[in-house]
Design an enzyme around this catalytic site. Structure first.
Site, PDB file in Angstrom:
ATOM      1  N   ALA A  91      -7.096  -1.157  -3.669  1.00  0.00           N
ATOM      2  CA  ALA A  91      -8.166  -1.615  -4.548  1.00  0.00           C
ATOM      3  C   ALA A  91      -8.634  -2.992  -4.093  1.00  0.00           C
ATOM      4  CB  ALA A  91      -7.674  -1.666  -5.989  1.00  0.00           C
ATOM      5  N   GLY A 105      -4.866   2.513  -4.596  1.00  0.00           N
ATOM      6  CA  GLY A 105      -5.948   3.413  -4.960  1.00  0.00           C
ATOM      7  C   GLY A 105      -6.294   4.397  -3.857  1.00  0.00           C
ATOM      8  N   GLU A 109      -3.850   7.181  -4.196  1.00  0.00           N
ATOM      9  CA  GLU A 109      -4.250   7.939  -5.377  1.00  0.00           C
ATOM     10  C   GLU A 109      -5.459   8.825  -5.072  1.00  0.00           C
ATOM     11  OE1 GLU A 109      -3.304   5.456  -9.271  1.00  0.00           O
ATOM     12  OE2 GLU A 109      -4.277   4.201  -7.777  1.00  0.00           O
ATOM     13  N   GLU A 120       1.686  -1.316  -6.101  1.00  0.00           N
ATOM     14  CA  GLU A 120       1.161  -2.082  -7.227  1.00  0.00           C
ATOM     15  C   GLU A 120       2.177  -3.028  -7.863  1.00  0.00           C
ATOM     16  OE1 GLU A 120      -1.625   1.430  -6.860  1.00  0.00           O
ATOM     17  OE2 GLU A 120       0.534   1.080  -6.645  1.00  0.00           O
TER      18      GLU A 120
END
Length: 263
Positions: A70, A115, A118, A138
């Site tokens: 991210a 991300g 993901e 994270e």
């Protein structure tokens, strides 16, 4: 009129019916910011409505990263409510990929972290280049995954290994990702896109209705776990009220080790 995208390349091969969507922020290692996530959502919505699109190939620009994570500078500005809404929006858009009635293959060309991991997991099939790396780092930022990572990682590699990867933030090499079931195939970087297109072409040679119904049936198995996404979004939002999140993101941006306090 087809939508234009500022962070993606959208290339439909009308002869094969294969749409290639490329996350195109190479200067940021294709990191996901809010604009990119919205572009991804709009691109998949457009693809679902386009009868010419029969299958989708998702990849990243360049050879270093599929999506390296991210946009931390953008995340660091969010408060609790905005963070939870961002998580729910990311889950909604990544869910759109998972629930697509048209097969989606991720061609993972390098780093797929946070991300990016993901996003890859939301696709139906993952093909990795030999230099690909996967991870959910994270906790290094005082955060948890927010776009479905806690749910899909456990579905793919099992609860115990998922918890280990989430809590250690360890990065997984392509061969280990294959052994764990996180990816379906590993191929040389130079062969990644061709192999992925050939795989998708084989699928597109089957009955489209049956393919779509297979995808729907497999997804239906996991409906009982949908509450997990709500729990994840709440937890993601709560992280933004913590000192550890502020320290983690500040340390990342300042390129220094984080000193967490548990607050």
């Amino acid at each position: 009129m087809p939508t234009s995208f500022t962070t993606l390349l959208y290339d439909l091969d009308a002869a094969s019916g294969i749409l290639t969507i490329t996350v195109n922020r190479p200067d940021k290692l294709n990191a996901l910011n809010a604009a990119t996530i919205e572009d991804i959502g709009n691109a998949f919505a457009q693809a679902q409505d386009d009868a010419q699109v029969r299958g989708i190939l998702l990849t990243g620009s360049g050879e270093k990263a599929f999506v390296a994570g991210a946009d931390i500078a953008e995340l660091a500005k969010l408060d609790v409510l905005a963070a939870r809404k961002a998580s729910e929006r990311g889950q909604e858009i990544f869910g759109r990929i998972e629930e697509s009635g048209k097969p989606v293959v991720a061609a993972v060309n390098g780093f797929a972290l946070g991300g990016g991991c993901e996003l890859a997991m939301a696709c139906h099939i993952r093909v990795a280049s030999e230099n690909a790396r996967f991870g959910q780092p994270e906790v290094n930022l005082g955060l948890i995954p927010g776009y479905g990572g806690t749910q899909r990682l456990a579905q793919l590699v099992g609860k115990g290994k998922a918890i280990e990867l989430l809590l250690t933030a360890d990065m997984v090499k392509a061969d280990e990702a294959l052994r764990l079931g996180l990816v379906n195939h590993v191929v040389p970087q130079a062969e990644l896109l061709d192999f992925s297109r050939q795989l998708l072409t084989r699928i597109l040679g089957k009955a489209p209705l049956a393919v779509g119904l297979c995808l729907d049936a497999v997804n239906a198995y996991y409906d009982q776990q949908r509450h997990g996404y709500q729990t994840e979004a709440q937890g993601f939002g709560r992280c933004f009220a913590s000192d550890d999140f502020k320290e983690g993101t500040t340390a990342f941006l300042e390129k220094r080790p984080a000193a967490f306090t548990g607050n």
